[in-house]
Design a protein around this motif. Structure first.
Motif, mmCIF file in Angstrom:
data_model
loop_
_atom_site.group_PDB
_atom_site.id
_atom_site.type_symbol
_atom_site.label_atom_id
_atom_site.label_comp_id
_atom_site.label_asym_id
_atom_site.label_seq_id
_atom_site.Cartn_x
_atom_site.Cartn_y
_atom_site.Cartn_z
ATOM 1 N N UNK A 1 0.808 -1.197 0.000
ATOM 2 C CA UNK A 1 0.000 0.000 0.000
ATOM 3 C C UNK A 1 0.851 1.260 0.000
ATOM 4 N N UNK A 2 0.417 2.270 -0.763
ATOM 5 C CA UNK A 2 1.067 3.575 -0.795
ATOM 6 C C UNK A 2 0.001 4.603 -0.422
ATOM 7 N N UNK A 3 -0.113 4.897 0.856
ATOM 8 C CA UNK A 3 -1.193 5.748 1.314
ATOM 9 C C UNK A 3 -2.527 5.029 1.186
ATOM 10 N N UNK A 4 -3.588 5.821 1.112
ATOM 11 C CA UNK A 4 -4.928 5.232 1.005
ATOM 12 C C UNK A 4 -5.435 5.170 -0.421
ATOM 13 N N UNK A 5 -4.746 5.844 -1.330
ATOM 14 C CA UNK A 5 -5.282 5.960 -2.682
ATOM 15 C C UNK A 5 -4.567 5.110 -3.720
ATOM 16 N N UNK A 6 -3.399 4.532 -3.389
ATOM 17 C CA UNK A 6 -2.619 3.837 -4.414
ATOM 18 C C UNK A 6 -2.029 2.539 -3.870
ATOM 19 N N UNK A 7 -1.662 1.691 -4.793
ATOM 20 C CA UNK A 7 -1.058 0.399 -4.497
ATOM 21 C C UNK A 7 0.159 0.239 -5.400
ATOM 22 N N UNK A 8 1.293 -0.173 -4.825
ATOM 23 C CA UNK A 8 2.491 -0.422 -5.630
ATOM 24 C C UNK A 8 2.594 -1.912 -5.927
ATOM 25 N N UNK A 9 2.691 -2.236 -7.199
ATOM 26 C CA UNK A 9 2.848 -3.614 -7.648
ATOM 27 C C UNK A 9 4.301 -3.813 -8.059
ATOM 28 N N UNK A 10 4.920 -4.887 -7.558
ATOM 29 C CA UNK A 10 6.319 -5.187 -7.873
ATOM 30 C C UNK A 10 6.418 -6.600 -8.440
ATOM 31 N N UNK A 11 7.202 -6.724 -9.504
ATOM 32 C CA UNK A 11 7.439 -8.041 -10.103
ATOM 33 C C UNK A 11 8.940 -8.255 -10.250
ATOM 34 N N UNK A 12 9.361 -9.500 -9.940
ATOM 35 C CA UNK A 12 10.765 -9.865 -10.057
ATOM 36 C C UNK A 12 10.960 -10.778 -11.279
ATOM 37 N N UNK A 13 12.015 -10.499 -12.035
ATOM 38 C CA UNK A 13 12.304 -11.235 -13.263
ATOM 39 C C UNK A 13 13.725 -11.780 -13.239
ATOM 40 N N UNK A 14 13.913 -12.895 -13.934
ATOM 41 C CA UNK A 14 15.258 -13.425 -14.176
ATOM 42 C C UNK A 14 15.528 -13.330 -15.671
ATOM 43 N N UNK A 15 16.726 -12.868 -16.018
ATOM 44 C CA UNK A 15 17.117 -12.757 -17.414
ATOM 45 C C UNK A 15 18.275 -13.688 -17.735
ATOM 46 N N UNK A 16 18.147 -14.452 -18.821
ATOM 47 C CA UNK A 16 19.183 -15.364 -19.288
ATOM 48 C C UNK A 16 19.789 -14.791 -20.568
ATOM 49 N N UNK A 17 21.087 -14.599 -20.594
ATOM 50 C CA UNK A 17 21.772 -14.126 -21.796
ATOM 51 C C UNK A 17 22.652 -15.255 -22.303
ATOM 52 N N UNK A 18 22.380 -15.729 -23.508
ATOM 53 C CA UNK A 18 23.065 -16.904 -24.045
ATOM 54 C C UNK A 18 23.655 -16.576 -25.409
ATOM 55 N N UNK A 19 24.980 -16.704 -25.506
ATOM 56 C CA UNK A 19 25.669 -16.512 -26.778
ATOM 57 C C UNK A 19 26.702 -17.620 -26.940
ATOM 58 N N UNK A 20 27.376 -17.622 -28.058
ATOM 59 C CA UNK A 20 28.390 -18.635 -28.293
ATOM 60 C C UNK A 20 29.764 -18.258 -27.787
ATOM 61 N N UNK A 21 29.899 -17.059 -27.175
ATOM 62 C CA UNK A 21 31.206 -16.588 -26.738
ATOM 63 C C UNK A 21 31.090 -15.959 -25.359
ATOM 64 N N UNK A 22 31.958 -16.385 -24.439
ATOM 65 C CA UNK A 22 31.904 -15.884 -23.066
ATOM 66 C C UNK A 22 32.041 -14.377 -23.013
ATOM 67 N N UNK A 23 32.975 -13.826 -23.784
ATOM 68 C CA UNK A 23 33.176 -12.383 -23.780
ATOM 69 C C UNK A 23 31.948 -11.627 -24.224
ATOM 70 N N UNK A 24 31.305 -12.108 -25.277
ATOM 71 C CA UNK A 24 30.096 -11.463 -25.784
ATOM 72 C C UNK A 24 28.965 -11.562 -24.764
#
Length: 303
Positions: free
Chosen positions: A192-215
């Motif tokens: 809750x954020x005061x009486x008039x608003x609600x904060x929604x939070x979402x957590x994400x995981x990101x996978x980065x996949x390439x053929x080269x470790x440096x990239x």
């Protein structure tokens, strides 16, 4: 895993191993039959235990790869050299079989010590790899169709990395391509954020996949920096049908706030993902309804 799939995976891996270590002269084989004696430098490929499926990584199976070296060729030292070449050449590498099916190999370590094969006298040890095979997803579970946040995050990533990248959501698809990014939802909370608003939070995981470790590392760092610098992700007007409160608005575009973004460069890109991202947005609370007051009685004095 059906017989056809296992046969295709073995065939693909055998070709890959033969190319990685030319000294084997193509001698990459199944577990020898009883009484069969291995000859010369070679490798043995065997399927081990199955692992429970993953919602985003798909079907998983353990394989063992055992390089064999002659004592006169270096024995244990040569096995170590070949083991390093196999790890470098297979870990987090996407392979494609003859029918277009894609799978990824992940190095899981070695539980065996160096040993000498009693029949052949060759020195060997076993390396364990996980083979991950994306599974077809049902149409009603199509990736970003039901989550506008995910659609916005996917679009932002495409715009940031360019057309050479594939950006997936929720799971690795069949026939996935590299270089690629996968975003998946892992958590959801409200406050809750005061009486008039609600904060929604979402957590994400990101996978980065390439053929080269440096990239891979460079891309992970770039995404972290840009998410932190830009600090928000835009909804396109056609995506938005909501009643947000206190949101940033430019024209008809609304924004998600980037609360936190971190990266672990050592994480398994395909299975665990390197990026951790928290997005938030404020929405207005619905106003409570109450019956209208019908009468008011007022008296000046106290009785």
């Amino acid at each position: 895993m059906n017989v056809s799939m296992s046969t295709r995976i073995k065939k693909t891996l055998k070709h890959k191993l033969a190319a990685l270590v030319p000294a084997w002269e193509g001698r990459v084989q199944d577990v020898p039959a009883s009484g069969e004696v291995l000859s010369g430098p070679c490798a043995v490929l065997a399927f081990a235990e199955e692992v429970p499926k993953s919602a985003w990584a798909g079907y998983r199976r353990i394989i063992k790869i055992s390089p064999y070296a002659r004592s006169e060729d270096g024995g244990a030292e040569q096995v170590e050299v070949w083991s390093a070449e196999l790890i470098t050449g297979l870990h987090q590498v996407r392979l494609e079989d003859g029918e277009g099916g894609a799978f990824t190999c992940i190095y899981l370590g070695s539980t065996d010590s160096e040993r000498r094969d009693a029949e052949s006298g060759l020195v060997t040890r076993s390396l364990r790899f996980g083979v991950y095979i994306p599974e077809p997803q049902r149409t009603e579970h199509a990736d970003a169709a039901g989550d506008l946040w995910l659609s916005a995050l996917q679009r932002w990533t495409v715009d940031e990395l360019g057309p050479d990248w594939s950006v997936y959501t929720e799971h690795w698809p069949e026939g996935y391509r590299m270089p690629s990014v996968l975003w998946r939802l892992t958590g959801y909370s409200t406050a809750g954020v005061g009486t008039a608003a609600l904060e929604v939070r979402k957590q994400w995981v990101g996978h980065v996949l390439t053929g080269h470790t440096g990239m891979t590392d460079q891309t992970v760092g770039h995404l972290v920096e840009q998410l932190a610098l830009q600090s928000r992700i835009a909804f396109h007007p056609r995506d938005v049908q909501s009643n947000e409160a206190n949101e940033s608005v430019e024209g008809n575009i609304r924004y998600l706030s980037v609360d936190e973004v971190t990266a672990d460069m050592q994480a398994d890109a395909y299975l665990n993902g390197q990026l951790r991202l928290t997005l938030s947005q404020r929405i207005s609370r619905p106003m409570p309804t109450a019956p209208l007051m019908r009468e008011i009685h007022h008296s000046k004095g106290i009785q």
